[in-house]
Scaffold this motif. Sequence first.
Motif, PDB file in Angstrom:
ATOM      1  N   VAL A  48       1.047  -2.043   0.486  1.00 11.26           N
ATOM      2  CA  VAL A  48      -0.099  -0.123   0.334  1.00 11.26           C
ATOM      3  C   VAL A  48       0.402   1.265   0.257  1.00 11.26           C
ATOM      4  O   VAL A  48       1.878   1.145   0.218  1.00 11.26           O
ATOM      5  CB  VAL A  48      -1.392  -0.209   1.326  1.00 11.26           C
ATOM      6  N   PRO A  49       0.152   2.443  -0.474  1.00 14.35           N
ATOM      7  CA  PRO A  49       1.004   3.683  -0.433  1.00 14.35           C
ATOM      8  C   PRO A  49       1.531   4.154   1.466  1.00 14.35           C
ATOM      9  O   PRO A  49       0.686   3.688   1.756  1.00 14.35           O
ATOM     10  CB  PRO A  49       0.478   4.937  -1.056  1.00 14.35           C
ATOM     11  N   THR A  50       2.892   4.567   1.444  1.00 17.07           N
ATOM     12  CA  THR A  50       3.192   4.444   2.378  1.00 17.07           C
ATOM     13  C   THR A  50       3.428   5.966   2.684  1.00 17.07           C
ATOM     14  O   THR A  50       3.813   6.970   1.425  1.00 17.07           O
ATOM     15  CB  THR A  50       4.577   3.454   2.298  1.00 17.07           C
ATOM     16  N   THR A  51       4.424   6.972   3.721  1.00 17.83           N
ATOM     17  CA  THR A  51       4.540   7.624   4.844  1.00 17.83           C
ATOM     18  C   THR A  51       6.198   7.632   4.179  1.00 17.83           C
ATOM     19  O   THR A  51       6.325   6.436   5.129  1.00 17.83           O
ATOM     20  CB  THR A  51       3.851   8.491   5.068  1.00 17.83           C
ATOM     21  N   PRO A  52       7.194   8.451   3.697  1.00 19.79           N
ATOM     22  CA  PRO A  52       8.417   7.610   3.530  1.00 19.79           C
ATOM     23  C   PRO A  52       8.643   8.411   5.230  1.00 19.79           C
ATOM     24  O   PRO A  52       8.449   9.047   6.009  1.00 19.79           O
ATOM     25  CB  PRO A  52       8.944   9.341   2.273  1.00 19.79           C
ATOM     26  N   ASN A  53       9.369   6.939   5.556  1.00 19.57           N
ATOM     27  CA  ASN A  53      10.351   7.420   6.237  1.00 19.57           C
ATOM     28  C   ASN A  53      11.791   8.278   6.631  1.00 19.57           C
ATOM     29  O   ASN A  53      12.752   7.675   6.437  1.00 19.57           O
ATOM     30  CB  ASN A  53      10.582   6.249   7.343  1.00 19.57           C
ATOM     31  N   PRO A  54      11.938   9.885   6.978  1.00 21.59           N
ATOM     32  CA  PRO A  54      13.517  10.477   6.805  1.00 21.59           C
ATOM     33  C   PRO A  54      14.194   9.146   7.709  1.00 21.59           C
ATOM     34  O   PRO A  54      15.673   9.691   7.112  1.00 21.59           O
ATOM     35  CB  PRO A  54      13.154  11.495   7.097  1.00 21.59           C
ATOM     36  N   THR A  55      14.259   9.198   8.902  1.00 24.28           N
ATOM     37  CA  THR A  55      15.287   8.535   9.723  1.00 24.28           C
ATOM     38  C   THR A  55      15.201   7.101   9.608  1.00 24.28           C
ATOM     39  O   THR A  55      15.706   6.235   9.584  1.00 24.28           O
ATOM     40  CB  THR A  55      14.516   8.683  10.894  1.00 24.28           C
ATOM     41  N   GLY A 107       5.136  -2.563 -11.194  1.00 23.25           N
ATOM     42  CA  GLY A 107       5.583  -2.138  -9.106  1.00 23.25           C
ATOM     43  C   GLY A 107       6.255  -0.470  -9.737  1.00 23.25           C
ATOM     44  O   GLY A 107       6.888  -0.072  -9.906  1.00 23.25           O
ATOM     45  N   ILE A 108       5.478  -0.412  -8.125  1.00 24.02           N
ATOM     46  CA  ILE A 108       5.904   0.888  -7.503  1.00 24.02           C
ATOM     47  C   ILE A 108       6.576   0.763  -6.668  1.00 24.02           C
ATOM     48  O   ILE A 108       6.596   0.252  -5.692  1.00 24.02           O
ATOM     49  CB  ILE A 108       5.066   1.753  -7.798  1.00 24.02           C
ATOM     50  N   CYS A 109       8.025   1.823  -6.123  1.00 26.41           N
ATOM     51  CA  CYS A 109       8.713   1.523  -5.302  1.00 26.41           C
ATOM     52  C   CYS A 109       9.139   2.682  -4.628  1.00 26.41           C
ATOM     53  O   CYS A 109       9.252   3.394  -5.596  1.00 26.41           O
ATOM     54  CB  CYS A 109       9.680   0.596  -6.012  1.00 26.41           C
ATOM     55  N   ASP A 110       9.243   2.416  -3.349  1.00 33.30           N
ATOM     56  CA  ASP A 110       9.315   4.378  -2.231  1.00 33.30           C
ATOM     57  C   ASP A 110       9.617   4.306  -2.305  1.00 33.30           C
ATOM     58  O   ASP A 110      11.354   3.018  -2.546  1.00 33.30           O
ATOM     59  CB  ASP A 110       8.235   4.430  -1.438  1.00 33.30           C
ATOM     60  N   SER A 111      11.015   5.274  -1.362  1.00 35.53           N
ATOM     61  CA  SER A 111      12.317   5.846  -1.381  1.00 35.53           C
ATOM     62  C   SER A 111      12.712   4.930  -0.419  1.00 35.53           C
ATOM     63  O   SER A 111      14.807   4.852  -0.155  1.00 35.53           O
ATOM     64  CB  SER A 111      12.631   7.048  -1.477  1.00 35.53           C
ATOM     65  N   ASP A 112      11.892   4.230   0.210  1.00 37.85           N
ATOM     66  CA  ASP A 112      12.615   2.911   2.204  1.00 37.85           C
ATOM     67  C   ASP A 112      12.088   2.063   0.540  1.00 37.85           C
ATOM     68  O   ASP A 112      12.888   0.417   2.046  1.00 37.85           O
ATOM     69  CB  ASP A 112      11.728   3.617   2.606  1.00 37.85           C
ATOM     70  N   PHE A 143      -4.311   1.686  -8.818  1.00 38.34           N
ATOM     71  CA  PHE A 143      -3.044   2.426  -8.540  1.00 38.34           C
ATOM     72  C   PHE A 143      -2.890   3.673  -7.952  1.00 38.34           C
ATOM     73  O   PHE A 143      -4.282   4.556  -8.128  1.00 38.34           O
ATOM     74  CB  PHE A 143      -3.285   2.651 -10.588  1.00 38.34           C
ATOM     75  N   PRO A 144      -2.321   4.095  -7.245  1.00 35.93           N
ATOM     76  CA  PRO A 144      -1.933   5.210  -6.708  1.00 35.93           C
ATOM     77  C   PRO A 144      -1.463   6.562  -7.321  1.00 35.93           C
ATOM     78  O   PRO A 144      -0.706   6.425  -7.327  1.00 35.93           O
ATOM     79  CB  PRO A 144      -0.868   4.695  -5.531  1.00 35.93           C
ATOM     80  N   PHE A 145      -2.518   7.322  -7.722  1.00 36.59           N
ATOM     81  CA  PHE A 145      -2.124   8.223  -7.615  1.00 36.59           C
ATOM     82  C   PHE A 145      -1.380   9.205  -7.434  1.00 36.59           C
ATOM     83  O   PHE A 145      -1.821   9.190  -5.903  1.00 36.59           O
ATOM     84  CB  PHE A 145      -3.139   9.729  -8.638  1.00 36.59           C
ATOM     85  N   PRO A 146      -0.216  10.349  -7.543  1.00 37.19           N
ATOM     86  CA  PRO A 146       0.539  11.067  -6.972  1.00 37.19           C
ATOM     87  C   PRO A 146      -0.094  12.370  -6.574  1.00 37.19           C
ATOM     88  O   PRO A 146      -1.235  12.615  -7.206  1.00 37.19           O
ATOM     89  CB  PRO A 146       1.819  11.225  -7.169  1.00 37.19           C
ATOM     90  N   PRO A 147      -0.500  13.067  -5.245  1.00 36.33           N
ATOM     91  CA  PRO A 147      -1.091  14.394  -5.033  1.00 36.33           C
ATOM     92  C   PRO A 147      -0.368  15.261  -6.271  1.00 36.33           C
ATOM     93  O   PRO A 147       0.627  15.559  -7.423  1.00 36.33           O
ATOM     94  CB  PRO A 147      -0.391  14.883  -3.627  1.00 36.33           C
ATOM     95  N   PRO A 148      -1.150  16.292  -6.678  1.00 40.15           N
ATOM     96  CA  PRO A 148      -1.141  17.136  -7.808  1.00 40.15           C
ATOM     97  C   PRO A 148       0.793  17.675  -6.639  1.00 40.15           C
ATOM     98  O   PRO A 148       1.466  18.219  -7.948  1.00 40.15           O
ATOM     99  CB  PRO A 148      -1.651  18.285  -7.800  1.00 40.15           C
ATOM    100  N   SER A 149       0.947  17.812  -5.983  1.00 42.07           N
ATOM    101  CA  SER A 149       2.537  18.558  -5.310  1.00 42.07           C
ATOM    102  C   SER A 149       3.391  17.365  -5.637  1.00 42.07           C
ATOM    103  O   SER A 149       3.970  18.678  -5.437  1.00 42.07           O
ATOM    104  CB  SER A 149       2.204  19.569  -4.573  1.00 42.07           C
ATOM    105  N   GLU A 150       3.921  16.448  -6.013  1.00 45.04           N
ATOM    106  CA  GLU A 150       4.385  15.387  -5.739  1.00 45.04           C
ATOM    107  C   GLU A 150       5.006  14.665  -7.521  1.00 45.04           C
ATOM    108  O   GLU A 150       3.991  14.633  -8.719  1.00 45.04           O
ATOM    109  CB  GLU A 150       4.108  14.715  -5.063  1.00 45.04           C
TER     110      GLU A 150
END
Length: 242
Positions: A48-55, A107-112, A143-150
């Motif tokens: 599922v879409p996630t919130t990137p973890n900066p730490t 597939g879509i992969c986030d920065s983590d 399909f997880p569309f990104p917010p317009p600002s991203e």
Amino acid sequence: MAIFLHVIGHNEHFRAVKGRFHHPTQMIHQCFHEVLTTMMCFAKEIIVPTTPNPTRHNSERHRRLKNIFSGAIGALDGTLVPVVVPIDQQTRYRGRGKGECFQNVIGICDSDMIFTFVWAGWEGIAHDSRVLNEVAFNSTSGFPFPPPSEILNLKTNGSLSFTVQRDIVIACVAFHNFIRKYNIEDELFRNFEEDTMVTPDVQGGGIDRENIQGIEWGPEAVEYMRALRDHIANRLLSPTLH
């Protein structure tokens, strides 16, 4: 679970596995499919879409990528996974050189390094851009569309049915996310974080022609696919879609 992991990890037939676990073939078959069904439910929760973890990760490679792709929320790509299909369907799954059959997986992969979306089962002959176009604008795909600002930067067991082979791909992605999200020690992830992972050198096909999995695409076809990718990217970022 041990039976399931052994089958998909070693690509073995049920008859070969029964000797290792000392269970009849029917029980091996039943256990495998019970776990696979459960994994499909688990996949809906963990892919599922996630919130990137900066730490989470502070490696030099990770910081470098974040600087290069500032504001990006993930990367999307397609890959080919070997598949066994009936003879009368092989033409649709072949077509990318050497006569082998593949399913096209996107597939879509986030920065983590966590998968936030996966879609398996497309014919191997289908171009990645066509798969993306169909999946992105299919209301049932999730399909997880990104917010317009991203920004969104754009081998299985042959004794099993195609549907099962497709679901195994999704199950493997779910395992990947579980390992990553719960910080389970993994050699490949560690090598990536330490920047010691060796990746193959993929050679391009030149400016005027591109060679993709053994098929040479001429200038007109290459330009068409580039235009289609731009069109898809523009639609993905269009405010009217959100």
